[in-house]
Design an enzyme around this catalytic site. Structure first.
Site, PDB file in Angstrom:
ATOM      1  N   LYS A 177       0.830  -1.196   0.000  1.00  0.00           N
ATOM      2  CA  LYS A 177       0.000   0.000   0.000  1.00  0.00           C
ATOM      3  C   LYS A 177       0.870   1.253   0.000  1.00  0.00           C
ATOM      4  O   LYS A 177       1.894   1.313   0.672  1.00  0.00           O
ATOM      5  CB  LYS A 177      -0.928  -0.006   1.217  1.00  0.00           C
ATOM      6  N   THR A 208      -8.258   9.439   8.692  1.00  0.00           N
ATOM      7  CA  THR A 208      -7.714   8.273   7.987  1.00  0.00           C
ATOM      8  C   THR A 208      -7.505   7.077   8.906  1.00  0.00           C
ATOM      9  O   THR A 208      -6.873   6.094   8.510  1.00  0.00           O
ATOM     10  CB  THR A 208      -6.369   8.642   7.339  1.00  0.00           C
ATOM     11  N   GLY A 210      -7.825   3.707  10.454  1.00  0.00           N
ATOM     12  CA  GLY A 210      -8.429   2.445  10.022  1.00  0.00           C
ATOM     13  C   GLY A 210      -8.384   2.207   8.527  1.00  0.00           C
ATOM     14  O   GLY A 210      -9.032   1.282   8.029  1.00  0.00           O
ATOM     15  N   THR A 211      -7.581   2.998   7.810  1.00  0.00           N
ATOM     16  CA  THR A 211      -7.539   2.856   6.348  1.00  0.00           C
ATOM     17  C   THR A 211      -7.066   1.467   5.922  1.00  0.00           C
ATOM     18  O   THR A 211      -7.668   0.830   5.052  1.00  0.00           O
ATOM     19  CB  THR A 211      -6.610   3.927   5.743  1.00  0.00           C
ATOM     20  N   GLY A 212      -5.970   0.978   6.526  1.00  0.00           N
ATOM     21  CA  GLY A 212      -5.446  -0.337   6.150  1.00  0.00           C
ATOM     22  C   GLY A 212      -6.398  -1.457   6.482  1.00  0.00           C
ATOM     23  O   GLY A 212      -6.567  -2.407   5.700  1.00  0.00           O
ATOM     24  N   CYS A 213      -7.022  -1.374   7.647  1.00  0.00           N
ATOM     25  CA  CYS A 213      -8.012  -2.393   8.037  1.00  0.00           C
ATOM     26  C   CYS A 213      -9.172  -2.412   7.046  1.00  0.00           C
ATOM     27  O   CYS A 213      -9.641  -3.480   6.635  1.00  0.00           O
ATOM     28  CB  CYS A 213      -8.539  -2.099   9.437  1.00  0.00           C
TER      29      CYS A 213
END
Length: 264
Positions: A177, A208, A210-213
């Site tokens: 990412k 932003t 929690g974007t990866g989750c």
């Protein structure tokens, strides 16, 4: 009679602020029309300003949660997030093999946005050994890709150098990412043969958390709905980007994404 709804399991930590972790995963699943179930690996005390405390869930209870889900609510896809210790990693890997879970998406969560470390130093090598061979899509961010490979990953070009090394660890697909680079957010997908880049303009916002989750959960949800890996990644990227764009202010720090923007 209504059509059967796909089930997606998240194996992850709990975020008391509900912006990341299992709470964000369950919101993402609901937004995609799949039924979310969960097995918690840790409990964190956190809000939009950061993490203040964490406790691991006993490994026997982690195993029991996964067994209970497998016995009655067989998941079509699985998202795995926070695994803080070698012991937890070992139990989760064993249960994934035992229950022969398919369409496994692993987000190798290591450090929160506020800098709180979520995995013990001595567990990283266990993660590398155990999880990639079980994984359909592995989704490290730039910092996690650096920890996995020892390379510097600060651009899409450097991500293309790191992705094959992670792929050789056993993951069928690697998505590095690009949210932490300068400029556009460019994610690099590698399947062992070719690269696909997914780019989105950077959005000027602090919301932003929690974007990866959210991205990894959206990939799992789309896989459960029948999408191929490239399709699932493309759709998840679009969903997450719009959820960031529609994010709203909650608390005094980094607010959450708006997982249910489509209902407004």
């Amino acid at each position: 009679m209504a059509a059967e709804r796909p089930i997606v399991l998240t194996i992850a930590g709990s975020d008391s602020g509900a912006g990341a972790g299992a709470q964000a995963d369950l919101k993402t699943f609901a937004a995609h029309g799949v039924y979310g179930v969960s097995a918690l690996t840790a409990i964190t005390a956190q809000n939009t300003l950061g993490v203040t405390a964490m406790a691991e869930v006993d490994t026997a209870l982690v195993a029991a949660q996964i067994d209970a889900i497998a016995a009655d609510l067989r998941p079509t896809a699985v998202k795995i997030g926070m695994l803080s210790s070698a012991e937890v990693i070992g139990v989760v890997a064993a249960k994934v093999r035992e229950h022969r879970f398919e369409r496994v998406v692993v987000d190798p969560v290591m450090v929160t946005q506020s800098g709180y470390r979520l995995i013990r130093d001595d567990a990283v090598q266990t993660l590398i050994a155990e999880m990639p061979p079980l994984t359909l899509v592995l989704t490290p961010n730039a910092g996690e890709a650096e920890a996995l490979t020892g390379l510097t990953v600060r651009s899409a070009e450097q991500a293309r150098e790191a992705a094959p090394l992670i792929h050789r660890m056993g993951a069928a697909h690697v998505l590095i990412k690009g949210g932490h680079y300068e400029g556009d957010a460019v994610d690099v997908l590698y399947d062992g043969r070719s690269f696909v880049q997914h780019s989105a303009a950077r959005i000027d916002t602090v919301n932003t958390h929690g974007t990866g989750c959210t991205l990894s959960s959206a990939i799992a949800a789309n896989l459960a709905l029948g999408a191929s890996v490239p399709e699932a990644v493309e759709r998840a990227k679009a969903y997450t980007t719009e959820a960031i764009r529609r994010g709203f202010r909650v608390g005094s720090g980094h607010g959450p994404l708006h997982h249910f923007y489509a209902w407004e």
